[in-house]
Design a protein around this motif. Structure first.
Motif, PDB file in Angstrom:
ATOM      1  N   ARG A  45       0.819  -1.218   0.000  1.00  0.00           N
ATOM      2  CA  ARG A  45       0.000   0.000   0.000  1.00  0.00           C
ATOM      3  C   ARG A  45       0.851   1.265   0.000  1.00  0.00           C
ATOM      4  O   ARG A  45       0.619   2.173  -0.780  1.00  0.00           O
ATOM      5  N   GLY A  46       1.818   1.371   0.882  1.00  0.00           N
ATOM      6  CA  GLY A  46       2.664   2.563   0.938  1.00  0.00           C
ATOM      7  C   GLY A  46       3.651   2.624  -0.214  1.00  0.00           C
ATOM      8  O   GLY A  46       3.980   1.616  -0.837  1.00  0.00           O
ATOM      9  N   GLU A  47       4.167   3.828  -0.461  1.00  0.00           N
ATOM     10  CA  GLU A  47       4.992   4.069  -1.650  1.00  0.00           C
ATOM     11  C   GLU A  47       6.478   3.769  -1.445  1.00  0.00           C
ATOM     12  O   GLU A  47       7.252   3.805  -2.394  1.00  0.00           O
ATOM     13  N   ASN A  48       6.897   3.453  -0.235  1.00  0.00           N
ATOM     14  CA  ASN A  48       8.333   3.311   0.020  1.00  0.00           C
ATOM     15  C   ASN A  48       8.622   2.083   0.887  1.00  0.00           C
ATOM     16  O   ASN A  48       9.200   2.198   1.968  1.00  0.00           O
ATOM     17  N   PRO A  49       8.265   0.882   0.397  1.00  0.00           N
ATOM     18  CA  PRO A  49       8.408  -0.304   1.234  1.00  0.00           C
ATOM     19  C   PRO A  49       9.836  -0.829   1.355  1.00  0.00           C
ATOM     20  O   PRO A  49      10.163  -1.478   2.355  1.00  0.00           O
ATOM     21  N   VAL A  50      10.689  -0.573   0.363  1.00  0.00           N
ATOM     22  CA  VAL A  50      12.020  -1.196   0.378  1.00  0.00           C
ATOM     23  C   VAL A  50      12.854  -0.757   1.583  1.00  0.00           C
ATOM     24  O   VAL A  50      13.468  -1.607   2.244  1.00  0.00           O
ATOM     25  N   PRO A  51      12.923   0.538   1.928  1.00  0.00           N
ATOM     26  CA  PRO A  51      13.661   0.901   3.141  1.00  0.00           C
ATOM     27  C   PRO A  51      13.098   0.242   4.399  1.00  0.00           C
ATOM     28  O   PRO A  51      13.863  -0.091   5.313  1.00  0.00           O
ATOM     29  N   VAL A  52      11.779   0.049   4.447  1.00  0.00           N
ATOM     30  CA  VAL A  52      11.187  -0.656   5.588  1.00  0.00           C
ATOM     31  C   VAL A  52      11.676  -2.099   5.612  1.00  0.00           C
ATOM     32  O   VAL A  52      12.083  -2.623   6.663  1.00  0.00           O
ATOM     33  N   MET A  53      11.652  -2.756   4.455  1.00  0.00           N
ATOM     34  CA  MET A  53      12.126  -4.132   4.360  1.00  0.00           C
ATOM     35  C   MET A  53      13.575  -4.241   4.833  1.00  0.00           C
ATOM     36  O   MET A  53      13.928  -5.135   5.600  1.00  0.00           O
ATOM     37  N   GLU A  54      14.403  -3.325   4.367  1.00  0.00           N
ATOM     38  CA  GLU A  54      15.829  -3.373   4.717  1.00  0.00           C
ATOM     39  C   GLU A  54      16.037  -3.100   6.202  1.00  0.00           C
ATOM     40  O   GLU A  54      16.912  -3.700   6.838  1.00  0.00           O
ATOM     41  N   TRP A  55      15.224  -2.203   6.773  1.00  0.00           N
ATOM     42  CA  TRP A  55      15.341  -1.901   8.203  1.00  0.00           C
ATOM     43  C   TRP A  55      14.952  -3.123   9.030  1.00  0.00           C
ATOM     44  O   TRP A  55      15.625  -3.465  10.006  1.00  0.00           O
ATOM     45  N   VAL A  56      13.870  -3.778   8.649  1.00  0.00           N
ATOM     46  CA  VAL A  56      13.437  -4.972   9.386  1.00  0.00           C
ATOM     47  C   VAL A  56      14.476  -6.077   9.243  1.00  0.00           C
ATOM     48  O   VAL A  56      14.810  -6.763  10.225  1.00  0.00           O
ATOM     49  N   LEU A  85       9.110 -15.326 -11.239  1.00  0.00           N
ATOM     50  CA  LEU A  85       9.069 -13.861 -11.230  1.00  0.00           C
ATOM     51  C   LEU A  85       9.105 -13.282 -12.636  1.00  0.00           C
ATOM     52  O   LEU A  85       8.901 -12.092 -12.815  1.00  0.00           O
ATOM     53  N   LYS A  86       9.353 -14.101 -13.638  1.00  0.00           N
ATOM     54  CA  LYS A  86       9.575 -13.552 -14.986  1.00  0.00           C
ATOM     55  C   LYS A  86       8.329 -12.875 -15.540  1.00  0.00           C
ATOM     56  O   LYS A  86       8.427 -11.990 -16.379  1.00  0.00           O
ATOM     57  N   ASP A  87       7.154 -13.263 -15.053  1.00  0.00           N
ATOM     58  CA  ASP A  87       5.918 -12.646 -15.527  1.00  0.00           C
ATOM     59  C   ASP A  87       5.392 -11.585 -14.571  1.00  0.00           C
ATOM     60  O   ASP A  87       4.262 -11.121 -14.723  1.00  0.00           O
ATOM     61  N   GLU A 115      12.345  -1.650  -9.035  1.00  0.00           N
ATOM     62  CA  GLU A 115      13.086  -0.417  -9.320  1.00  0.00           C
ATOM     63  C   GLU A 115      14.466  -0.394  -8.686  1.00  0.00           C
ATOM     64  O   GLU A 115      15.339   0.360  -9.123  1.00  0.00           O
ATOM     65  N   THR A 116      14.688  -1.221  -7.674  1.00  0.00           N
ATOM     66  CA  THR A 116      16.012  -1.267  -7.044  1.00  0.00           C
ATOM     67  C   THR A 116      17.018  -2.042  -7.886  1.00  0.00           C
ATOM     68  O   THR A 116      18.229  -1.931  -7.668  1.00  0.00           O
ATOM     69  N   GLY A 117      16.537  -2.859  -8.821  1.00  0.00           N
ATOM     70  CA  GLY A 117      17.418  -3.743  -9.567  1.00  0.00           C
ATOM     71  C   GLY A 117      17.844  -4.964  -8.764  1.00  0.00           C
ATOM     72  O   GLY A 117      18.695  -5.743  -9.208  1.00  0.00           O
ATOM     73  N   ARG A 118      17.240  -5.148  -7.586  1.00  0.00           N
ATOM     74  CA  ARG A 118      17.607  -6.267  -6.711  1.00  0.00           C
ATOM     75  C   ARG A 118      16.374  -7.106  -6.363  1.00  0.00           C
ATOM     76  O   ARG A 118      16.243  -7.608  -5.265  1.00  0.00           O
ATOM     77  N   LEU A 119      15.491  -7.255  -7.341  1.00  0.00           N
ATOM     78  CA  LEU A 119      14.229  -7.939  -7.096  1.00  0.00           C
ATOM     79  C   LEU A 119      14.440  -9.349  -6.557  1.00  0.00           C
ATOM     80  O   LEU A 119      13.856  -9.732  -5.541  1.00  0.00           O
ATOM     81  N   LYS A 120      15.272 -10.134  -7.231  1.00  0.00           N
ATOM     82  CA  LYS A 120      15.462 -11.521  -6.814  1.00  0.00           C
ATOM     83  C   LYS A 120      16.082 -11.602  -5.425  1.00  0.00           C
ATOM     84  O   LYS A 120      15.662 -12.395  -4.574  1.00  0.00           O
ATOM     85  N   GLU A 121      17.078 -10.755  -5.170  1.00  0.00           N
ATOM     86  CA  GLU A 121      17.752 -10.763  -3.863  1.00  0.00           C
ATOM     87  C   GLU A 121      16.785 -10.382  -2.744  1.00  0.00           C
ATOM     88  O   GLU A 121      16.717 -11.053  -1.704  1.00  0.00           O
ATOM     89  N   LEU A 122      16.023  -9.309  -2.961  1.00  0.00           N
ATOM     90  CA  LEU A 122      15.077  -8.865  -1.933  1.00  0.00           C
ATOM     91  C   LEU A 122      13.997  -9.916  -1.691  1.00  0.00           C
ATOM     92  O   LEU A 122      13.602 -10.162  -0.547  1.00  0.00           O
ATOM     93  N   THR A 123      13.532 -10.516  -2.763  1.00  0.00           N
ATOM     94  CA  THR A 123      12.506 -11.551  -2.624  1.00  0.00           C
ATOM     95  C   THR A 123      13.021 -12.720  -1.807  1.00  0.00           C
ATOM     96  O   THR A 123      12.368 -13.187  -0.868  1.00  0.00           O
ATOM     97  N   THR A 124      14.212 -13.189  -2.138  1.00  0.00           N
ATOM     98  CA  THR A 124      14.779 -14.350  -1.451  1.00  0.00           C
ATOM     99  C   THR A 124      15.008 -14.065   0.027  1.00  0.00           C
ATOM    100  O   THR A 124      14.636 -14.864   0.897  1.00  0.00           O
ATOM    101  N   THR A 125      15.619 -12.915   0.330  1.00  0.00           N
ATOM    102  CA  THR A 125      15.921 -12.609   1.731  1.00  0.00           C
ATOM    103  C   THR A 125      14.650 -12.363   2.532  1.00  0.00           C
ATOM    104  O   THR A 125      14.555 -12.770   3.695  1.00  0.00           O
ATOM    105  N   TRP A 126      13.665 -11.735   1.914  1.00  0.00           N
ATOM    106  CA  TRP A 126      12.420 -11.468   2.638  1.00  0.00           C
ATOM    107  C   TRP A 126      11.621 -12.749   2.855  1.00  0.00           C
ATOM    108  O   TRP A 126      11.014 -12.935   3.906  1.00  0.00           O
ATOM    109  N   MET A 127      11.637 -13.651   1.870  1.00  0.00           N
ATOM    110  CA  MET A 127      10.956 -14.939   2.051  1.00  0.00           C
ATOM    111  C   MET A 127      11.548 -15.688   3.239  1.00  0.00           C
ATOM    112  O   MET A 127      10.819 -16.247   4.067  1.00  0.00           O
ATOM    113  N   ARG A 128      12.864 -15.712   3.331  1.00  0.00           N
ATOM    114  CA  ARG A 128      13.516 -16.396   4.451  1.00  0.00           C
ATOM    115  C   ARG A 128      13.158 -15.743   5.774  1.00  0.00           C
ATOM    116  O   ARG A 128      12.975 -16.419   6.790  1.00  0.00           O
TER     117      ARG A 128
END
Length: 238
Positions: A45-56, A85-87, A115-128
């Motif tokens: 919902r919010g426009e800036n989730p990536v910094p929140v993800m990285e902080w958590v 993720l390809k689709d 937009e970060t260019g780190r989609l796969k990395e962020l997905t993997t680390t957040w899933m874990r």
């Protein structure tokens, strides 16, 4: 910790990084004396989730910090667990996990991750990380037992016996506070107080034994809120 001086709880954040940081800095968390519980829903919902993800990610496992799983983390996990993720989030099956997540704020999170260019990395680390997030926490302080869950629970059942769907998705206690006749203090996120016409601050209901902490972080007139449950002091985003 011998004695908790402040029992702090954060309501839903939903990708509102600036609002979250504003409140967190006001609180001045001290891990030597405070215990801080996050009720989940860090994303969407919010426009800036990536910094929140990285902080958590950075703070998960830190001393006297507890991060619960919310239904939005669950949707993220189920949408991306077995899907390519390809689709992207293209999936027109309304019953699919991808569609459910995307339609409930996941599109904003997915776009920000891309937009970060780190989609796969962020997905993997957040899933874990999601796999490690508990569905509930129980804390005793100043002679009271506190139950922390994201959405809802049955006050008459031990937390370990409750259904994950109830803990993550239901709204019974928020809508019908009189259902709680027990002695424990139950602390919930998930249901914005604005939707219940209870203003825009955390609410203590059922003689103070039910606390609602979701104050509509992503709403135009909403806030992210933190409360000290031992004194009922509240901090909110500007």
């Amino acid at each position: 910790m011998d004695k908790i001086e402040r029992l702090l709880v954060f309501g839903d954040i939903h990708g509102k990084w600036e609002r979250f940081l504003n409140v967190y800095q006001k609180v001045g968390f001290n891990p030597e004396h405070d215990l801080m519980v996050f009720l989940g829903d860090y994303l969407d919902r919010g426009e800036n989730p990536v910094p929140v993800m990285e902080w958590v990610l950075e703070h998960f496992g830190s001393k006297n910090m507890i991060f619960l799983r919310g239904n939005h983390e669950q949707m993220f996990y189920e949408a991306l667990r077995d899907e390519s993720l390809k689709d992207g989030l293209v999936d027109f099956r309304i019953e699919s996990p991808k569609y459910l997540w995307g339609d409930n704020g996941g599109k904003e999170t997915y776009r920000a991750m891309e937009e970060t260019g780190r989609l796969k990395e962020l997905t993997t680390t957040w899933m874990r990380l999601i796999e490690k997030m508990p569905l509930y926490a129980e804390v005793e302080a100043e002679g009271h037992k506190y139950w922390f869950v994201h959405a809802d629970c049955n006050p008459e059942q031990p937390l370990e016996n409750q259904r994950a769907k109830t803990l993550l998705w239901s709204r019974n206690l928020a809508k019908y506070p009189s259902l709680h006749q027990g002695e424990q203090i139950i602390v919930l996120g998930h249901t914005p107080v604005q939707a219940l016409r209870l203003g825009s601050k955390p609410c203590w209901l059922s003689q103070g034994r039910l606390v609602l902490m979701d104050t509509g972080s992503f709403l135009e007139n909403g806030h992210i809120s933190c409360a000290n449950l031992l004194t009922k002091e509240v901090w909110q985003s500007n």
